[in-house]
Design a protein around this motif. Structure first.
Motif, mmCIF file in Angstrom:
data_model
loop_
_atom_site.group_PDB
_atom_site.id
_atom_site.type_symbol
_atom_site.label_atom_id
_atom_site.label_comp_id
_atom_site.label_asym_id
_atom_site.label_seq_id
_atom_site.Cartn_x
_atom_site.Cartn_y
_atom_site.Cartn_z
ATOM 1 N N ASN A 161 0.823 -1.215 0.000
ATOM 2 C CA ASN A 161 0.000 0.000 0.000
ATOM 3 C C ASN A 161 0.858 1.267 0.000
ATOM 4 O OD1 ASN A 161 -2.174 -1.693 0.006
ATOM 5 N ND2 ASN A 161 -2.786 -1.302 2.124
ATOM 6 N N ARG A 162 1.954 1.224 0.759
ATOM 7 C CA ARG A 162 2.842 2.400 0.805
ATOM 8 C C ARG A 162 3.494 2.677 -0.548
ATOM 9 N NH1 ARG A 162 4.677 1.110 6.339
ATOM 10 N NH2 ARG A 162 6.121 -0.310 5.347
ATOM 11 N N ALA A 163 3.684 1.610 -1.344
ATOM 12 C CA ALA A 163 4.356 1.773 -2.633
ATOM 13 C C ALA A 163 3.365 2.030 -3.780
ATOM 14 C CB ALA A 163 5.199 0.533 -2.926
ATOM 15 N N ALA A 164 2.108 2.248 -3.447
ATOM 16 C CA ALA A 164 1.088 2.459 -4.490
ATOM 17 C C ALA A 164 1.471 3.631 -5.391
ATOM 18 C CB ALA A 164 -0.271 2.709 -3.844
ATOM 19 N N GLY A 165 1.362 3.408 -6.693
ATOM 20 C CA GLY A 165 1.682 4.463 -7.657
ATOM 21 C C GLY A 165 3.175 4.639 -7.874
ATOM 22 N N GLN A 166 3.986 3.878 -7.118
ATOM 23 C CA GLN A 166 5.442 4.050 -7.237
ATOM 24 C C GLN A 166 6.154 2.829 -7.818
ATOM 25 O OE1 GLN A 166 7.155 5.634 -3.553
ATOM 26 N NE2 GLN A 166 5.110 6.332 -3.007
ATOM 27 N N HIS A 167 6.044 1.703 -7.112
ATOM 28 C CA HIS A 167 6.795 0.545 -7.595
ATOM 29 C C HIS A 167 6.177 -0.765 -7.087
ATOM 30 C CE1 HIS A 167 8.569 0.099 -3.583
ATOM 31 N NE2 HIS A 167 8.655 1.420 -3.591
ATOM 32 N N PRO A 168 6.467 -1.873 -7.785
ATOM 33 C CA PRO A 168 6.005 -3.178 -7.322
ATOM 34 C C PRO A 168 6.749 -3.592 -6.052
ATOM 35 C CG PRO A 168 6.695 -3.257 -9.641
ATOM 36 C CD PRO A 168 7.176 -1.953 -9.078
ATOM 37 N N VAL A 169 6.103 -4.436 -5.258
ATOM 38 C CA VAL A 169 6.713 -4.921 -4.019
ATOM 39 C C VAL A 169 6.744 -6.448 -4.055
ATOM 40 C CG1 VAL A 169 6.413 -5.077 -1.506
ATOM 41 C CG2 VAL A 169 5.931 -2.919 -2.698
ATOM 42 N N ALA A 170 7.901 -7.023 -3.761
ATOM 43 C CA ALA A 170 8.016 -8.482 -3.718
ATOM 44 C C ALA A 170 7.476 -8.987 -2.386
ATOM 45 C CB ALA A 170 9.482 -8.884 -3.879
ATOM 46 N N VAL A 171 6.712 -10.067 -2.438
ATOM 47 C CA VAL A 171 6.093 -10.597 -1.209
ATOM 48 C C VAL A 171 6.324 -12.102 -1.089
ATOM 49 C CG1 VAL A 171 4.300 -8.811 -1.071
ATOM 50 C CG2 VAL A 171 3.859 -10.888 -2.398
ATOM 51 N N ASP A 172 6.031 -12.649 0.096
ATOM 52 C CA ASP A 172 6.118 -14.099 0.331
ATOM 53 C C ASP A 172 5.102 -14.843 -0.539
ATOM 54 O OD1 ASP A 172 7.898 -13.547 2.309
ATOM 55 O OD2 ASP A 172 6.540 -14.004 3.971
ATOM 56 N N GLY A 173 5.371 -16.118 -0.739
ATOM 57 C CA GLY A 173 4.479 -16.951 -1.537
ATOM 58 C C GLY A 173 3.044 -16.953 -1.032
ATOM 59 N N LEU A 174 2.890 -17.050 0.279
ATOM 60 C CA LEU A 174 1.528 -17.102 0.827
ATOM 61 C C LEU A 174 0.781 -15.798 0.588
ATOM 62 C CD1 LEU A 174 1.921 -18.829 4.317
ATOM 63 C CD2 LEU A 174 0.944 -19.798 2.223
ATOM 64 N N VAL A 175 1.495 -14.696 0.749
ATOM 65 C CA VAL A 175 0.874 -13.388 0.559
ATOM 66 C C VAL A 175 0.468 -13.225 -0.903
ATOM 67 C CG1 VAL A 175 1.239 -10.889 0.714
ATOM 68 C CG2 VAL A 175 2.195 -12.404 2.463
ATOM 69 N N PHE A 176 1.368 -13.625 -1.775
ATOM 70 C CA PHE A 176 1.068 -13.518 -3.201
ATOM 71 C C PHE A 176 -0.159 -14.362 -3.546
ATOM 72 C CE2 PHE A 176 1.269 -14.379 -7.695
ATOM 73 C CZ PHE A 176 1.611 -13.137 -8.225
ATOM 74 N N ASP A 177 -0.178 -15.571 -3.021
ATOM 75 C CA ASP A 177 -1.291 -16.484 -3.310
ATOM 76 C C ASP A 177 -2.621 -15.907 -2.816
ATOM 77 O OD1 ASP A 177 -2.506 -18.899 -4.163
ATOM 78 O OD2 ASP A 177 -2.483 -19.622 -2.095
ATOM 79 N N LEU A 178 -2.609 -15.374 -1.598
ATOM 80 C CA LEU A 178 -3.844 -14.800 -1.062
ATOM 81 C C LEU A 178 -4.314 -13.618 -1.924
ATOM 82 C CD1 LEU A 178 -6.074 -14.432 1.038
ATOM 83 C CD2 LEU A 178 -4.455 -13.185 2.463
ATOM 84 N N ILE A 179 -3.379 -12.765 -2.315
ATOM 85 C CA ILE A 179 -3.741 -11.608 -3.141
ATOM 86 C C ILE A 179 -4.247 -12.064 -4.509
ATOM 87 C CG2 ILE A 179 -2.835 -9.533 -4.298
ATOM 88 C CD1 ILE A 179 -0.928 -9.242 -1.846
ATOM 89 N N TYR A 180 -3.611 -13.093 -5.035
ATOM 90 C CA TYR A 180 -4.046 -13.649 -6.320
ATOM 91 C C TYR A 180 -5.503 -14.132 -6.227
ATOM 92 C CZ TYR A 180 -4.298 -16.686 -10.377
ATOM 93 O OH TYR A 180 -4.699 -17.282 -11.545
ATOM 94 N N GLN A 181 -5.779 -14.892 -5.176
ATOM 95 C CA GLN A 181 -7.148 -15.411 -4.998
ATOM 96 C C GLN A 181 -8.140 -14.268 -4.792
ATOM 97 O OE1 GLN A 181 -7.715 -18.919 -4.659
ATOM 98 N NE2 GLN A 181 -5.908 -19.761 -3.668
ATOM 99 N N ALA A 182 -7.707 -13.257 -4.054
ATOM 100 C CA ALA A 182 -8.581 -12.117 -3.781
ATOM 101 C C ALA A 182 -8.871 -11.340 -5.067
ATOM 102 C CB ALA A 182 -7.952 -11.207 -2.735
ATOM 103 N N LYS A 183 -7.866 -11.269 -5.938
ATOM 104 C CA LYS A 183 -8.096 -10.568 -7.205
ATOM 105 C C LYS A 183 -9.075 -11.364 -8.071
ATOM 106 C CE LYS A 183 -6.007 -8.481 -11.254
ATOM 107 N NZ LYS A 183 -4.794 -8.192 -12.043
ATOM 108 N N GLN A 184 -8.878 -12.688 -8.109
ATOM 109 C CA GLN A 184 -9.816 -13.531 -8.860
ATOM 110 C C GLN A 184 -11.255 -13.302 -8.380
ATOM 111 O OE1 GLN A 184 -7.460 -14.607 -11.253
ATOM 112 N NE2 GLN A 184 -8.690 -16.472 -11.260
#
Ligand code: ADP
Ligand code: MG
Length: 324
Positions: free
Chosen positions: A57-80
């Motif tokens: 959230n802090r990097a919004a509009g600025q740059h991508p942020v690398a995250v843990d696998g679980l976090v990525f997976d949860l965000i992926y599911q949430a986007k779906q």
């Protein structure tokens, strides 16, 4: 603690009381579960310094942020879930949640212009995911993820995997109203777990009834969980991603019975805003999902494809069994 109902362990976490019920006194497994929950709370919550969601959230509009696998997976599911047709779920609802502050100090009805401005920052398609680099990028400044509607479900399913690793195949985990039953219940004659359905707007623990399930998750979204009243109007914590205002229809609560807690969490929000008629049409394509609608005019509508036993406790409400 040991009782006739097995071994129940409690912990205050994630802003609620968590309970874990086992049928063997496995303190090590219970401790491992709570440690996992503490770690996950730290990375998923929006309000903490170490939270990876905060970093995104802090990097919004600025740059991508690398995250843990679980976090990525949860965000992926949430986007779906956010991109499902006619979905009322939106993982990018953060700017509106922060504006309304429902359930926090200082809540009041925001002005319409602010709501419109925030709405422009909630398009889920602007959440850019890169699976290879495992990064998340919010493309506009001011955007913010909010996984409050889905994180508990995701976490409950992870607990199930962890317990399985300890050879535990009968258990119940309750993350403050987000219940996952694992296997069947060794302590009831019919092998079903008995899950209470809260009566909306009561301060004691009154129940509308008890639904009996096995190996299922039971998740409720309700307008009575967090809300405030201004000028005789009730404003609750589930925001309509189209209007920016709390969802307003005939429902007081919606309970989803699903094979996984994630599905329960997703569909309890995806469907909530549809209202009963559209929701029932929508549910036709989802074979493994059952729903209990509780309406403002005091009806309990049990919409299921398998037969579920519901024991009604509150007879001010009218029970309608819509078993198809
Ligand atoms: P509870 O916190 O009572 O378990 P829910 O699972 O229904 O409630 O999730 C509500 C939370 O989800 C809100 O407090 C907010 O953080 C977030 N939220 C609000 N509206 C939406 C929405 N339309 N889509 C996704 N998340 C939402
Ligand atoms: Mg939820």
């Amino acid at each position: 603690m040991m009782s006739h109902a097995g071994y129940t362990y409690h912990r205050q976490l994630m802003g609620t009381t968590i309970s874990l019920t086992l049928f063997v006194d496995h303190k090590i497994a219970a401790q491992a579960v709570f440690t996992l929950l503490e770690q996950l709370e730290d990375i998923f919550t929006v309000n903490r310094q170490h939270s990876q969601i905060m970093a995104i959230n802090r990097a919004a509009g600025q740059h991508p942020v690398a995250v843990d696998g679980l976090v990525f997976d949860l965000i992926y599911q949430a986007k779906q879930a956010s991109l499902l047709p006619n979905s009322y779920f939106n993982l990018a609802i953060g700017p509106l949640v922060k504006l309304w502050k429902i359930g926090f100090n200082g809540h009041s009805v925001p002005n319409a212009i602010d709501i419109q401005q925030r709405l422009a920052l909630t398009d889920p398609r602007l959440v850019e995911l890169n699976a290879n680099a495992r990064t998340v990028f919010l493309k506009k400044a001011g955007m913010a993820l909010d996984l409050g509607a889905i994180a508990k479900g995701y976490i409950a399913d992870l607990v199930k995997v962890m317990l399985d690793g300890y050879g535990i195949s009968q258990a119940m985990i309750n993350l403050g109203g987000n219940v996952l039953t694992i296997g069947n219940s060794p302590i009831s004659a019919d092998h079903h777990w008995r899950i209470g359905l809260k009566k909306p707007f009561t301060t004691d623990d009154s129940l509308l009834g008890i639904i009996k399930v096995k190996n299922k998750s039971v998740v409720t979204s309700g307008i009575y969980e967090r809300y405030f009243i201004q000028d005789q109007q009730l404003y609750h914590h589930i925001i309509d991603p189209q209007t920016g205002y709390p969802l307003d229809n005939e429902l007081q609560s919606l309970t989803i019975i699903a094979p996984t807690s994630l599905a329960g969490d997703v569909y309890s929000t995806v469907i909530f805003g549809m209202g009963i008629k559209t929701a029932i049409t929508y549910l036709k394509q989802l074979n493994s999902i059952a729903a209990i609608f509780v309406t403002k005019d005091q009806k309990i509508i049990l919409h299921t494809k398998q037969q579920y036993d519901f024991e009604q406790l509150d007879h001010q409400y009218q029970l309608i069994n819509d078993y198809i």
